[in-house]
Scaffold this motif. Structure first.
Motif, PDB file in Angstrom:
ATOM      1  N   ALA A   5       0.838  -1.199   0.000  1.00 20.91           N
ATOM      2  CA  ALA A   5       0.000   0.000   0.000  1.00 20.91           C
ATOM      3  C   ALA A   5       0.877   1.254   0.000  1.00 20.91           C
ATOM      4  CB  ALA A   5      -0.945  -0.008   1.197  1.00 20.91           C
ATOM      5  N   GLY A   6       1.922   1.243   0.829  1.00 18.26           N
ATOM      6  CA  GLY A   6       2.842   2.379   0.862  1.00 18.26           C
ATOM      7  C   GLY A   6       3.533   2.590  -0.473  1.00 18.26           C
ATOM      8  N   ALA A   7       3.989   1.497  -1.077  1.00 15.39           N
ATOM      9  CA  ALA A   7       4.636   1.594  -2.387  1.00 15.39           C
ATOM     10  C   ALA A   7       3.647   2.099  -3.436  1.00 15.39           C
ATOM     11  CB  ALA A   7       5.209   0.238  -2.791  1.00 15.39           C
ATOM     12  N   ALA A   8       2.404   1.632  -3.363  1.00 19.87           N
ATOM     13  CA  ALA A   8       1.386   2.065  -4.321  1.00 19.87           C
ATOM     14  C   ALA A   8       1.104   3.559  -4.184  1.00 19.87           C
ATOM     15  CB  ALA A   8       0.098   1.255  -4.135  1.00 19.87           C
ATOM     16  N   LEU A  17       4.438  11.341  -0.786  1.00 22.83           N
ATOM     17  CA  LEU A  17       5.631  10.746  -0.194  1.00 22.83           C
ATOM     18  C   LEU A  17       5.491  10.583   1.319  1.00 22.83           C
ATOM     19  CD1 LEU A  17       8.442  12.602  -2.182  1.00 22.83           C
ATOM     20  CD2 LEU A  17       7.706  10.220  -2.438  1.00 22.83           C
ATOM     21  N   ALA A  18       4.965  11.609   1.975  1.00 25.66           N
ATOM     22  CA  ALA A  18       4.782  11.535   3.424  1.00 25.66           C
ATOM     23  C   ALA A  18       3.823  10.397   3.788  1.00 25.66           C
ATOM     24  CB  ALA A  18       4.262  12.873   3.962  1.00 25.66           C
ATOM     25  N   LEU A  19       2.731  10.279   3.064  1.00 20.45           N
ATOM     26  CA  LEU A  19       1.776   9.205   3.336  1.00 20.45           C
ATOM     27  C   LEU A  19       2.399   7.839   3.064  1.00 20.45           C
ATOM     28  CD1 LEU A  19      -1.050   8.334   4.181  1.00 20.45           C
ATOM     29  CD2 LEU A  19      -1.759   8.628   1.795  1.00 20.45           C
ATOM     30  N   GLY A  20       3.135   7.721   1.968  1.00 19.11           N
ATOM     31  CA  GLY A  20       3.804   6.459   1.665  1.00 19.11           C
ATOM     32  C   GLY A  20       4.796   6.068   2.748  1.00 19.11           C
ATOM     33  N   LEU A  21       5.547   7.047   3.271  1.00 21.92           N
ATOM     34  CA  LEU A  21       6.485   6.775   4.358  1.00 21.92           C
ATOM     35  C   LEU A  21       5.763   6.284   5.606  1.00 21.92           C
ATOM     36  CD1 LEU A  21       9.013   9.725   4.031  1.00 21.92           C
ATOM     37  CD2 LEU A  21       9.518   7.293   3.785  1.00 21.92           C
ATOM     38  N   GLU A  22       4.599   6.839   5.879  1.00 21.25           N
ATOM     39  CA  GLU A  22       3.818   6.397   7.034  1.00 21.25           C
ATOM     40  C   GLU A  22       3.408   4.928   6.901  1.00 21.25           C
ATOM     41  OE1 GLU A  22       3.291   7.987   9.832  1.00 21.25           O
ATOM     42  OE2 GLU A  22       4.117   9.904   9.198  1.00 21.25           O
ATOM     43  N   PHE A  23       2.985   4.543   5.701  1.00 17.66           N
ATOM     44  CA  PHE A  23       2.642   3.131   5.466  1.00 17.66           C
ATOM     45  C   PHE A  23       3.865   2.239   5.650  1.00 17.66           C
ATOM     46  CE2 PHE A  23      -1.231   4.596   3.266  1.00 17.66           C
ATOM     47  CZ  PHE A  23      -2.132   3.644   3.684  1.00 17.66           C
TER      48      PHE A  23
END
Length: 124
Positions: free
Chosen positions: A20-23, A60-66
């Protein structure tokens, strides 16, 4: 449910959260690339790229959180001291990245507000 089954479930969840983070990151990068090309063709003012950068930063911030959530899940079952240390290092790095990314987004938003609304048709 035994420990092995629980580990298998957690491993599956970690993969799901990391995917999910990568997506999120890939989606944000693709969106930003398309917007960058379209905006670059239509306008010659560098300031019109700021909203693209801000949106990419949010992705990017959201992906890092995942990704951090996946790391935390990975150490959920009987972590070793080595795993805890690795998680602490990863969490510190990702938190620092997120913090500085958040500061940059806030600064860009402040600059956009100070400039006021722009009529993009007059920016070319």
């Amino acid at each position: 449910m035994g420990e092995e089954e629980l580990r298998a479930v957690i491993d599956w969840l970690v993969r799901l959260v990391e995917m999910a983070g990568a997506a999120v990151i890939v989606t944000g990068a693709a969106w930003a690339m398309v917007r960058f090309v379209v905006t670059g063709i239509r306008y010659r003012d560098a300031a019109v790229f700021t909203p693209v950068r801000l949106t990419l930063g949010r992705f990017l911030a959201l992906g890092l959180e995942f990704q951090l959530a996946g790391d935390i899940l990975r150490t959920a079952i009987a972590p070793t001291f080595t795993q805890i240390g690795q998680l602490a290092a990863i969490a510190a790095i990702r938190t620092a990245l997120n913090y500085f990314l958040g500061r940059e987004i806030a600064e860009e938003q402040r600059l956009v507000r100070e400039r006021g609304p722009r009529d993009e048709r007059t920016s070319s």
